[in-house]
Design an enzyme around this catalytic site. Sequence first.
Site, PDB file in Angstrom:
ATOM      1  N   LYS A  23      71.759  75.701   6.607  1.00  0.00           N
ATOM      2  CA  LYS A  23      72.850  74.746   6.860  1.00  0.00           C
ATOM      3  C   LYS A  23      72.272  73.346   6.870  1.00  0.00           C
ATOM      4  O   LYS A  23      71.193  73.133   7.434  1.00  0.00           O
ATOM      5  CB  LYS A  23      73.465  75.048   8.233  1.00  0.00           C
ATOM      6  CG  LYS A  23      74.849  74.479   8.432  1.00  0.00           C
ATOM      7  CD  LYS A  23      75.882  75.256   7.663  1.00  0.00           C
ATOM      8  CE  LYS A  23      77.301  75.051   8.176  1.00  0.00           C
ATOM      9  NZ  LYS A  23      78.243  75.885   7.382  1.00  0.00           N
ATOM     10  N   THR A  83      75.743  80.746   7.989  1.00  0.00           N
ATOM     11  CA  THR A  83      75.279  79.370   8.204  1.00  0.00           C
ATOM     12  C   THR A  83      76.161  78.673   9.241  1.00  0.00           C
ATOM     13  O   THR A  83      75.713  77.769   9.939  1.00  0.00           O
ATOM     14  CB  THR A  83      75.230  78.563   6.888  1.00  0.00           C
ATOM     15  OG1 THR A  83      76.553  78.348   6.421  1.00  0.00           O
ATOM     16  CG2 THR A  83      74.388  79.274   5.834  1.00  0.00           C
ATOM     17  N   ASP A  84      77.384  79.105   9.366  1.00  0.00           N
ATOM     18  CA  ASP A  84      78.252  78.557  10.413  1.00  0.00           C
ATOM     19  C   ASP A  84      77.696  78.879  11.804  1.00  0.00           C
ATOM     20  O   ASP A  84      77.739  78.046  12.712  1.00  0.00           O
ATOM     21  CB  ASP A  84      79.671  79.113  10.251  1.00  0.00           C
ATOM     22  CG  ASP A  84      80.648  78.413  11.175  1.00  0.00           C
ATOM     23  OD1 ASP A  84      80.839  77.188  10.999  1.00  0.00           O
ATOM     24  OD2 ASP A  84      81.173  79.061  12.103  1.00  0.00           O
ATOM     25  N   PHE A 193      53.005  38.009  -7.133  1.00  0.00           N
ATOM     26  CA  PHE A 193      52.879  39.121  -8.072  1.00  0.00           C
ATOM     27  C   PHE A 193      52.329  38.542  -9.358  1.00  0.00           C
ATOM     28  O   PHE A 193      53.055  37.938 -10.153  1.00  0.00           O
ATOM     29  CB  PHE A 193      54.219  39.831  -8.284  1.00  0.00           C
ATOM     30  CG  PHE A 193      54.094  41.053  -9.156  1.00  0.00           C
ATOM     31  CD1 PHE A 193      53.203  42.067  -8.829  1.00  0.00           C
ATOM     32  CD2 PHE A 193      54.835  41.186 -10.313  1.00  0.00           C
ATOM     33  CE1 PHE A 193      53.059  43.197  -9.632  1.00  0.00           C
ATOM     34  CE2 PHE A 193      54.710  42.305 -11.129  1.00  0.00           C
ATOM     35  CZ  PHE A 193      53.816  43.318 -10.781  1.00  0.00           C
ATOM     36  N   ARG A 210      56.802  34.457  -4.063  1.00  0.00           N
ATOM     37  CA  ARG A 210      58.159  34.971  -4.271  1.00  0.00           C
ATOM     38  C   ARG A 210      58.701  35.445  -2.928  1.00  0.00           C
ATOM     39  O   ARG A 210      57.930  35.777  -2.021  1.00  0.00           O
ATOM     40  CB  ARG A 210      58.160  36.143  -5.279  1.00  0.00           C
ATOM     41  CG  ARG A 210      57.345  37.353  -4.839  1.00  0.00           C
ATOM     42  CD  ARG A 210      57.476  38.535  -5.808  1.00  0.00           C
ATOM     43  NE  ARG A 210      56.626  39.653  -5.376  1.00  0.00           N
ATOM     44  CZ  ARG A 210      56.597  40.843  -5.951  1.00  0.00           C
ATOM     45  NH1 ARG A 210      57.357  41.110  -6.998  1.00  0.00           N
ATOM     46  NH2 ARG A 210      55.806  41.803  -5.496  1.00  0.00           N
ATOM     47  N   ILE A 258      53.748  45.137  -3.989  1.00  0.00           N
ATOM     48  CA  ILE A 258      54.177  46.118  -2.985  1.00  0.00           C
ATOM     49  C   ILE A 258      53.085  47.183  -2.829  1.00  0.00           C
ATOM     50  O   ILE A 258      52.833  47.673  -1.732  1.00  0.00           O
ATOM     51  CB  ILE A 258      55.528  46.735  -3.391  1.00  0.00           C
ATOM     52  CG1 ILE A 258      56.607  45.652  -3.405  1.00  0.00           C
ATOM     53  CG2 ILE A 258      55.918  47.866  -2.452  1.00  0.00           C
ATOM     54  CD1 ILE A 258      57.937  46.106  -3.957  1.00  0.00           C
ATOM     55  N   GLN A 259      52.410  47.507  -3.950  1.00  0.00           N
ATOM     56  CA  GLN A 259      51.311  48.476  -3.900  1.00  0.00           C
ATOM     57  C   GLN A 259      50.279  48.023  -2.862  1.00  0.00           C
ATOM     58  O   GLN A 259      49.823  48.819  -2.013  1.00  0.00           O
ATOM     59  CB  GLN A 259      50.646  48.589  -5.278  1.00  0.00           C
ATOM     60  CG  GLN A 259      51.454  49.309  -6.343  1.00  0.00           C
ATOM     61  CD  GLN A 259      52.388  48.429  -7.154  1.00  0.00           C
ATOM     62  OE1 GLN A 259      52.913  47.428  -6.661  1.00  0.00           O
ATOM     63  NE2 GLN A 259      52.648  48.802  -8.398  1.00  0.00           N
ATOM     64  N   ASN A 285      61.594  48.364  -4.668  1.00  0.00           N
ATOM     65  CA  ASN A 285      61.621  46.913  -4.822  1.00  0.00           C
ATOM     66  C   ASN A 285      63.064  46.441  -4.975  1.00  0.00           C
ATOM     67  O   ASN A 285      63.744  46.828  -5.918  1.00  0.00           O
ATOM     68  CB  ASN A 285      60.800  46.540  -6.063  1.00  0.00           C
ATOM     69  CG  ASN A 285      60.553  45.052  -6.156  1.00  0.00           C
ATOM     70  OD1 ASN A 285      61.108  44.277  -5.382  1.00  0.00           O
ATOM     71  ND2 ASN A 285      59.726  44.657  -7.109  1.00  0.00           N
TER      72      ASN A 285
HETATM   73  O1  LIG Z   1      55.192  44.471  -6.176  1.00  0.00           O
HETATM   74  C1  LIG Z   1      55.486  44.737  -7.360  1.00  0.00           C
HETATM   75  N1  LIG Z   1      54.856  45.755  -8.000  1.00  0.00           N
HETATM   76  C2  LIG Z   1      55.144  46.111  -9.304  1.00  0.00           C
HETATM   77  O2  LIG Z   1      54.530  47.056  -9.863  1.00  0.00           O
HETATM   78  C3  LIG Z   1      56.125  45.344  -9.960  1.00  0.00           C
HETATM   79  N2  LIG Z   1      56.645  45.392 -11.219  1.00  0.00           N
HETATM   80  C4  LIG Z   1      57.588  44.410 -11.308  1.00  0.00           C
HETATM   81  O3  LIG Z   1      58.264  44.175 -12.344  1.00  0.00           O
HETATM   82  N3  LIG Z   1      57.668  43.728 -10.136  1.00  0.00           N
HETATM   83  C5  LIG Z   1      56.774  44.291  -9.271  1.00  0.00           C
HETATM   84  N4  LIG Z   1      56.444  44.000  -7.981  1.00  0.00           N
END
Ligand SMILES: O=c1[nH]c(=O)c2[nH]c(=O)[nH]c2[nH]1
Length: 324
Positions: A23, A83-84, A193, A210, A258-259, A285
């Site tokens: 459930k 599941t009830d 970036f 940014r 972001i990575q 993102n």
């Molecule tokens: O932090 C980011 N990682 C990416 O891999 C990526 N690729 C993208 O177009 N913008 C961003 N920004």
Amino acid sequence: MSYNNETDTGRGGTDRRTMNYGKEQVAVYRTYANPLEGVRTIPESSFDGRDNILFGLEVRVQFEGEEFLPSFSEADNTTVVATDSMKNFVLHQAGEYEGATAEGFLHFVGTEFLETYPHVEAVTMSATEYPFDERPVPGDDGFDPSDLVFRVSDDESAFGEIYLEREGDELRFEEQTSGVTEIELVKVKENSFTGYVQDEYTTLPEREDRALYISLDVFWTYSDPEDALGDEPQRYVPAEQVRDIAQVVFHEVNSNSIQDLIYQIGLRVLERYPQLESVNFEANNRTWIEVRDDLDGDAKVLREPPRPTGYQQFSMDRSDLEEQ
Ligand SMILES: O=c1[nH]c(=O)c2[nH]c(=O)[nH]c2[nH]1
């Protein structure tokens, strides 16, 4: 990776077919659950416990066992727990649980399931918390949190999953995942970036600075799954603290992607909690597009990004910390 929608756990190896049922979306609310007290505090967070006056979970139950085969292959429901009934079982147990955490509740209900139904070989229990916020009301000395009125929140929520399996007369608890999902954060400047592949497909301009908008799910596993239950609050990792680590690291670090950002968050989480074995991320993102940057100072005008959107997934363990 979507832990809460996983339908095939993949457990049991390749020699066993997928066979489970259960459930999902069982919404359960408990008022005046036991408070979570005595958690260790960390520099990134003021969180030191929660009252649990209002505790809400969306629960998912999954049963496994060879004895369910006839229900699929022979239309024989002799062994089927409806599941009830699973839903009713979860709701009932919410009144019996004496602990203070989502993971502890899931483990408690899973154990009760296996003890009640001896033909069930294994159970996966997962849940996403329904967040509620305390509301400030005027007190004797400024504003105090109301102990009666809560705001229904659409903020990030805690996640838990536990897997319990029968081994002879014993129950084995070796797998769990905890987490916090749908953290959404915007940092208005001091993110770049740059340095990415430039070729005939590249139209995105490099950005030394940014505004960065991310949504983030963070999951973690403990070296000892028992620590996830909260019976020893000093060893429990509250989702609120991990959320706070994410926002503090975002504030502190001028990341180039972001990575890079999630790696720094992961290192901090592993550093703060030696009891954790691994940390996993799923980031998305949502960064807005600049429309005007001709304004004074750092001011900009931005708009929503068009589809499609980018994402990053990354898992880390203690060896990443040792490499630093
Ligand atoms: O932090 C980011 N990682 C990416 O891999 C990526 N690729 C993208 O177009 N913008 C961003 N920004």
